[in-house]
Design an enzyme around this catalytic site. Structure first.
Site, PDB file in Angstrom:
ATOM      1  NE  ARG A  90     -17.919  17.311  24.434  1.00 49.31           N
ATOM      2  CZ  ARG A  90     -17.143  16.714  23.524  1.00 49.31           C
ATOM      3  NH1 ARG A  90     -15.850  16.954  23.514  1.00 49.31           N
ATOM      4  NH2 ARG A  90     -17.660  15.890  22.644  1.00 49.31           N
TER       5      ARG A  90
ATOM      6  NE  ARG B 161     -24.112  27.132  16.240  1.00 48.61           N
ATOM      7  CZ  ARG B 161     -24.330  25.838  16.042  1.00 48.61           C
ATOM      8  NH1 ARG B 161     -25.572  25.391  15.921  1.00 48.61           N
ATOM      9  NH2 ARG B 161     -23.323  24.998  15.943  1.00 48.61           N
TER      10      ARG B 161
ATOM     11  NE  ARG C 217     -20.645   8.832  34.997  1.00 54.22           N
ATOM     12  CZ  ARG C 217     -21.500   8.220  35.796  1.00 54.22           C
ATOM     13  NH1 ARG C 217     -21.068   7.555  36.870  1.00 54.22           N
ATOM     14  NH2 ARG C 217     -22.788   8.256  35.529  1.00 54.22           N
TER      15      ARG C 217
ATOM     16  NE  ARG D  59     -25.131  10.148  23.859  1.00 58.13           N
ATOM     17  CZ  ARG D  59     -24.032  10.845  23.626  1.00 58.13           C
ATOM     18  NH1 ARG D  59     -24.085  11.998  23.011  1.00 58.13           N
ATOM     19  NH2 ARG D  59     -22.852  10.386  24.006  1.00 58.13           N
TER      20      ARG D  59
ATOM     21  CD  GLU E  11     -24.410   7.221  25.283  1.00 50.56           C
ATOM     22  OE1 GLU E  11     -24.541   7.290  24.045  1.00 50.56           O
ATOM     23  OE2 GLU E  11     -23.680   7.998  25.937  1.00 50.56           O
TER      24      GLU E  11
ATOM     25  CE1 TYR F 153     -16.131  14.053  25.488  1.00 50.83           C
ATOM     26  CE2 TYR F 153     -16.585  15.288  27.481  1.00 50.83           C
ATOM     27  CZ  TYR F 153     -17.023  14.624  26.379  1.00 50.83           C
ATOM     28  OH  TYR F 153     -18.374  14.527  26.139  1.00 50.83           O
TER      29      TYR F 153
ATOM     30  CG  ASP G 140     -14.718  15.699  20.075  1.00 48.24           C
ATOM     31  OD1 ASP G 140     -15.373  14.911  20.785  1.00 48.24           O
ATOM     32  OD2 ASP G 140     -14.916  16.924  20.056  1.00 48.24           O
TER      33      ASP G 140
HETATM   34  N1  UDP Z   1     -25.145  18.103  27.819  1.00 45.87           N
HETATM   35  C1  UDP Z   1     -26.341  18.291  28.483  1.00 45.87           C
HETATM   36  N2  UDP Z   1     -27.512  18.110  27.803  1.00 45.87           N
HETATM   37  C2  UDP Z   1     -27.547  17.723  26.513  1.00 45.87           C
HETATM   38  C3  UDP Z   1     -26.324  17.519  25.825  1.00 45.87           C
HETATM   39  C4  UDP Z   1     -25.138  17.711  26.519  1.00 45.87           C
HETATM   40  O1  UDP Z   1     -26.363  18.616  29.677  1.00 45.87           O
HETATM   41  O2  UDP Z   1     -28.654  17.557  25.967  1.00 45.87           O
HETATM   42  C5  UDP Z   1     -23.880  18.329  28.571  1.00 45.87           C
HETATM   43  C6  UDP Z   1     -23.450  17.053  29.336  1.00 45.87           C
HETATM   44  O3  UDP Z   1     -22.803  17.441  30.528  1.00 45.87           O
HETATM   45  C7  UDP Z   1     -22.478  16.419  28.374  1.00 45.87           C
HETATM   46  C8  UDP Z   1     -21.772  17.638  27.787  1.00 45.87           C
HETATM   47  O4  UDP Z   1     -22.822  18.629  27.682  1.00 45.87           O
HETATM   48  O5  UDP Z   1     -21.577  15.551  29.029  1.00 45.87           O
HETATM   49  C9  UDP Z   1     -21.121  17.432  26.437  1.00 45.87           C
HETATM   50  O6  UDP Z   1     -22.086  16.952  25.519  1.00 45.87           O
HETATM   51  P1  UDP Z   1     -21.675  16.170  24.183  1.00 45.87           P
HETATM   52  O7  UDP Z   1     -22.916  16.002  23.388  1.00 45.87           O
HETATM   53  O8  UDP Z   1     -20.528  16.899  23.558  1.00 45.87           O
HETATM   54  O9  UDP Z   1     -21.179  14.777  24.767  1.00 45.87           O
HETATM   55  P2  UDP Z   1     -20.647  13.428  24.032  1.00 45.87           P
HETATM   56  O10 UDP Z   1     -21.399  13.286  22.739  1.00 45.87           O
HETATM   57  O11 UDP Z   1     -19.172  13.580  23.877  1.00 45.87           O
HETATM   58  O12 UDP Z   1     -21.020  12.369  25.026  1.00 45.87           O
END
Ligand code: UDP
Length: 357
Positions: free
Chosen positions: A161, A165, A238, A269, A294, A342, A344
């Site tokens: 996800r 780049r 989860r 985060r 979180e 999952y 969005d």
């Molecule tokens: N992920 C990670 N490090 C980061 C951001 C994301 O390892 O700094 C991985 C992690 O497994 C996460 C997945 O990428 O569950 C998808 O991230 P996303 O930010 O899309 O998650 P959401 O915002 O949906 O919780």
């Protein structure tokens, strides 16, 4: 059931983004729509609360940014809200330094102390030493915390996800259209349901025993296993726990989301909600802010489900519930909880726009 309005012909059970989109479509097609929402208000986990002291829109279930490349979904939601033009950037803290996600030139150059050109990124990252160093710093710890299992045990599509780049674009999403509703998410849900043919009843949960009460279809977006009393066992999820604080400073972290990618930091985060509305100059200028840490958590029945844990066992269990659901020809199941996907927000809208009504 004798307290059902006899003029309602269809039921939408669950007023998240999928349910509200379906309800609106049904009403516009001429159906009389009853919407039952088990919580006190519509919006599902996109629901926000505006803090009266600071005017900050707090995303009560974690940050939600509407982003899409589906023109149909974008055009649909824009009938009910304006967007403020916010573009999502995510920073990552590791080793006491702050980096730009996603994986791109800004991150790579800072992390390795190099000055790569776009054309050099692929060769540089094909060196196993470099790719493992990045993975270990930014993905291993975060993923283990988020999913409660090592990255090797989760579906690789989840980590994919996050874009990869070879340029300086630090937009977190590849999607062309994005933003936050200018007057908030709650107003969007209010307008989606504001139709003379829609009746919203909050605090009302749908049970499978209600299925025969409506002449038309029932559109359900709660958890599929809960609908059948978890009779084959609970699907794994989860969950999340949030610690929200109001601080007496104008700006805590200078951006809306900072990921803490080290396994030792217990949260994944920190959200700072005022940054989602840079256009609200008076809110931005106030010497107060609201942050939210979180914490991922294992889900157990009774907790809020957030992320489906897609693996072989859950796929088999899901199939059993789907077979059960198929015995009810009038029942249509959707949304993140109902589909165990999952999704969005835009994918929930797109899916709801494709349902045959
Ligand atoms: N992920 C990670 N490090 C980061 C951001 C994301 O390892 O700094 C991985 C992690 O497994 C996460 C997945 O990428 O569950 C998808 O991230 P996303 O930010 O899309 O998650 P959401 O915002 O949906 O919780």
């Amino acid at each position: 059931m004798n307290d059902i309005n006899q003029t309602d012909d269809v039921l939408v059970a669950g007023a998240g983004i999928w349910g509200c989109t379906i309800a609106r479509r049904l009403a516009e097609a001429g159906h009389r729509v009853a919407v039952w929402e088990k919580r006190g208000a519509p919006g599902g986990n996109v629901r926000c609360e505006t803090d009266s002291e600071t005017g900050i829109e707090v995303h009560a279930y974690g940050s939600h940014i509407f982003h899409t490349h589906d023109r149909e979904a974008w055009n649909f939601v824009r009938r009910f809200t304006e967007f403020n033009g916010y573009q999502h950037k995510v920073l990552a803290r590791h080793g006491g330094k702050t980096y730009h996600l996603p994986l791109g030139l800004a991150m790579i150059n800072k992390f390795f102390g190099v000055e790569l050109e776009p054309g050099e990124v692929a060769a540089f990252m094909s060196d196993e030493k470099h790719s493992s160093a990045i993975f270990d710093a930014f993905f291993r710890g975060y993923t283990s915390k988020q999913w409660g299992r090592p990255p090797e045990d989760i579906d690789p599509a989840i980590i994919k996800r996050v874009p990869v780049r070879s340029n300086y674009d630090t937009n977190y999403f590849n999607d062309y259209w994005q933003g936050i509703p200018s007057d908030g998410y709650n107003a969007l849900f209010g307008r989606l349901l504001d139709h003379p043919y829609i009746t919203l009843e909050t605090g009302r949960e749908f049970s499978i025993d209600d299925i025969g009460s409506f002449p038309g279809k029932v559109y359900y977006s709660g958890p599929i296993d809960a609908l059948f009393g978890y009779r084959f066992g609970a699907l794994p999820w989860r969950s999340l726990r949030f610690e929200t604080e109001r601080l007496d400073i104008a700006d805590f972290q200078g951006t809306s989301v900072v990921n803490y990618t080290e396994a030792e930091v217990p949260y994944t985060r920190i959200h700072e909600f005022k940054h989602y509305h840079p256009e609200l100059k008076d809110v931005m200028a106030r010497p107060k802010t609201i942050i939210c840490r979180e914490y991922p958590a294992e889900w157990k029945p009774g907790d809020e489900p957030y992320y489906p844990v897609n693996n072989r066992e859950s796929a088999e269990l899901l199939e059993k519930y789907r077979e059960e659901a198929a015995k009810h020809p009038n029942l249509i199941i959707g949304g993140r909880l109902g589909q165990y996907r999952y999704y969005d927000m835009d994918q929930a809208v797109s899916a709801a726009l494709k349902v045959e009504i």
